[in-house]
Design a protein around this motif. Structure first.
Motif, PDB file in Angstrom:
ATOM      1  N   THR A  51      42.741  51.481  -7.889  1.00 35.28           N
ATOM      2  CA  THR A  51      42.359  52.876  -7.711  1.00 35.28           C
ATOM      3  C   THR A  51      42.972  53.678  -8.850  1.00 35.28           C
ATOM      4  O   THR A  51      44.159  53.528  -9.147  1.00 35.28           O
ATOM      5  CB  THR A  51      42.871  53.417  -6.366  1.00 35.28           C
ATOM      6  OG1 THR A  51      42.413  52.566  -5.328  1.00 35.28           O
ATOM      7  CG2 THR A  51      42.384  54.828  -6.115  1.00 35.28           C
ATOM      8  N   ARG A  53      43.644  57.491 -10.854  1.00 33.72           N
ATOM      9  CA  ARG A  53      43.826  58.907 -10.577  1.00 33.72           C
ATOM     10  C   ARG A  53      43.794  59.659 -11.897  1.00 33.72           C
ATOM     11  O   ARG A  53      44.117  59.122 -12.946  1.00 33.72           O
ATOM     12  CB  ARG A  53      45.122  59.179  -9.831  1.00 33.72           C
ATOM     13  CG  ARG A  53      46.391  58.938 -10.595  1.00 33.72           C
ATOM     14  CD  ARG A  53      47.609  59.387  -9.776  1.00 33.72           C
ATOM     15  NE  ARG A  53      48.868  58.763 -10.042  1.00 33.72           N
ATOM     16  CZ  ARG A  53      49.542  58.747 -11.174  1.00 33.72           C
ATOM     17  NH1 ARG A  53      49.054  59.290 -12.213  1.00 33.72           N
ATOM     18  NH2 ARG A  53      50.708  58.173 -11.292  1.00 33.72           N
ATOM     19  N   THR A  54      43.376  60.889 -11.826  1.00 34.30           N
ATOM     20  CA  THR A  54      43.380  61.760 -12.997  1.00 34.30           C
ATOM     21  C   THR A  54      44.722  62.465 -13.038  1.00 34.30           C
ATOM     22  O   THR A  54      45.205  62.954 -12.026  1.00 34.30           O
ATOM     23  CB  THR A  54      42.254  62.800 -12.893  1.00 34.30           C
ATOM     24  OG1 THR A  54      41.013  62.105 -12.752  1.00 34.30           O
ATOM     25  CG2 THR A  54      42.201  63.685 -14.117  1.00 34.30           C
ATOM     26  N   GLU A  55      45.314  62.476 -14.208  1.00 30.20           N
ATOM     27  CA  GLU A  55      46.622  63.107 -14.361  1.00 30.20           C
ATOM     28  C   GLU A  55      46.557  64.070 -15.541  1.00 30.20           C
ATOM     29  O   GLU A  55      46.087  63.697 -16.618  1.00 30.20           O
ATOM     30  CB  GLU A  55      47.681  62.036 -14.602  1.00 30.20           C
ATOM     31  CG  GLU A  55      49.084  62.558 -14.652  1.00 30.20           C
ATOM     32  CD  GLU A  55      50.088  61.431 -14.753  1.00 30.20           C
ATOM     33  OE1 GLU A  55      50.437  61.063 -15.881  1.00 30.20           O
ATOM     34  OE2 GLU A  55      50.505  60.914 -13.706  1.00 30.20           O
ATOM     35  N   VAL A  65      43.844  59.319 -17.524  1.00 28.76           N
ATOM     36  CA  VAL A  65      43.665  58.408 -16.399  1.00 28.76           C
ATOM     37  C   VAL A  65      44.912  57.543 -16.241  1.00 28.76           C
ATOM     38  O   VAL A  65      45.544  57.154 -17.222  1.00 28.76           O
ATOM     39  CB  VAL A  65      42.401  57.523 -16.589  1.00 28.76           C
ATOM     40  CG1 VAL A  65      42.546  56.606 -17.783  1.00 28.76           C
ATOM     41  CG2 VAL A  65      42.098  56.728 -15.352  1.00 28.76           C
ATOM     42  N   LYS A  66      45.264  57.275 -15.007  1.00 29.00           N
ATOM     43  CA  LYS A  66      46.387  56.393 -14.668  1.00 29.00           C
ATOM     44  C   LYS A  66      45.965  55.528 -13.497  1.00 29.00           C
ATOM     45  O   LYS A  66      45.082  55.887 -12.725  1.00 29.00           O
ATOM     46  CB  LYS A  66      47.626  57.203 -14.241  1.00 29.00           C
ATOM     47  CG  LYS A  66      48.200  58.088 -15.315  1.00 29.00           C
ATOM     48  CD  LYS A  66      48.959  57.299 -16.323  1.00 29.00           C
ATOM     49  CE  LYS A  66      49.592  58.235 -17.334  1.00 29.00           C
ATOM     50  NZ  LYS A  66      50.113  57.564 -18.478  1.00 29.00           N
ATOM     51  N   LYS A  68      46.460  54.509  -9.964  1.00 28.52           N
ATOM     52  CA  LYS A  68      47.104  55.103  -8.794  1.00 28.52           C
ATOM     53  C   LYS A  68      47.776  54.020  -7.965  1.00 28.52           C
ATOM     54  O   LYS A  68      48.938  54.125  -7.607  1.00 28.52           O
ATOM     55  CB  LYS A  68      46.076  55.856  -7.947  1.00 28.52           C
ATOM     56  CG  LYS A  68      46.650  56.512  -6.725  1.00 28.52           C
ATOM     57  CD  LYS A  68      45.580  57.266  -5.952  1.00 28.52           C
ATOM     58  CE  LYS A  68      46.160  57.890  -4.712  1.00 28.52           C
ATOM     59  NZ  LYS A  68      45.126  58.601  -3.944  1.00 28.52           N
ATOM     60  N   GLU A  69      46.998  52.974  -7.655  1.00 27.65           N
ATOM     61  CA  GLU A  69      47.572  51.871  -6.872  1.00 27.65           C
ATOM     62  C   GLU A  69      46.692  50.638  -6.973  1.00 27.65           C
ATOM     63  O   GLU A  69      45.523  50.711  -7.309  1.00 27.65           O
ATOM     64  CB  GLU A  69      47.736  52.265  -5.404  1.00 27.65           C
ATOM     65  CG  GLU A  69      46.428  52.423  -4.654  1.00 27.65           C
ATOM     66  CD  GLU A  69      46.611  52.753  -3.184  1.00 27.65           C
ATOM     67  OE1 GLU A  69      47.732  52.630  -2.671  1.00 27.65           O
ATOM     68  OE2 GLU A  69      45.625  53.143  -2.561  1.00 27.65           O
TER      69      GLU A  69
END
Length: 139
Positions: A51, A53-55, A65-66, A68-69
């Motif tokens: 998944t 996430r946008t950071e 983008v990173k 998340k998990e």
């Protein structure tokens, strides 16, 4: 203010890192597509998911983008009748991983294309920097 060339390199690097992780997870899923449990009735390998996430990168003033998990797919395991298998339960059924090769190949293709797009962005940035250095030398 941050240099636009530096910003594009940093954003492309974040994309490369995220897609690299996705490719590793897909590869692990494919490698374990036939992995059953070690003991009778044990659960097999469970498909992993990534998944993102946008950071907000405050220094760049842009979204990055990173990962998340890395999660576990909760889809049910496939069941196959194989009474001779050491992982078979008392009724002769073996639980197989919830890995669908078609989905994994599609994910791998998409991740590979995204990785290549980010890599191309890095190459273009490097080319622009090289051109800028050449221009500065000429003056």
């Amino acid at each position: 203010m941050i240099d636009p060339l530096q910003a594009s390199s940093k954003l492309a690097g974040a994309g490369l890192e995220a897609q690299s992780m996705r490719l590793r997870v897909v590869s692990e899923n494919i490698a374990n597509a036939q992995s059953t449990g070690k003991t009778a009735g044990a659960d097999p390998y469970a498909r992993k998911t990534v998944t993102f996430r946008t950071e907000l990168d405050r220094a760049l003033g842009a979204a990055s983008v990173k990962v998340k998990e890395i999660g576990v797919d909760r889809a049910p395991f496939q069941v196959e009748y194989a009474p001779g298998n050491p992982a078979a339960d008392e009724n002769g059924y073996v639980k197989l991983p919830n890995v669908n090769m078609l989905i994994e190949m599609a994910d791998m293709r998409e991740a590979n294309r995204s990785y290549e797009a980010n890599l191309q962005m890095m190459k273009q940035t490097r080319s622009m920097i090289s051109g800028l250095i050449d221009l500065l030398r000429a003056t």
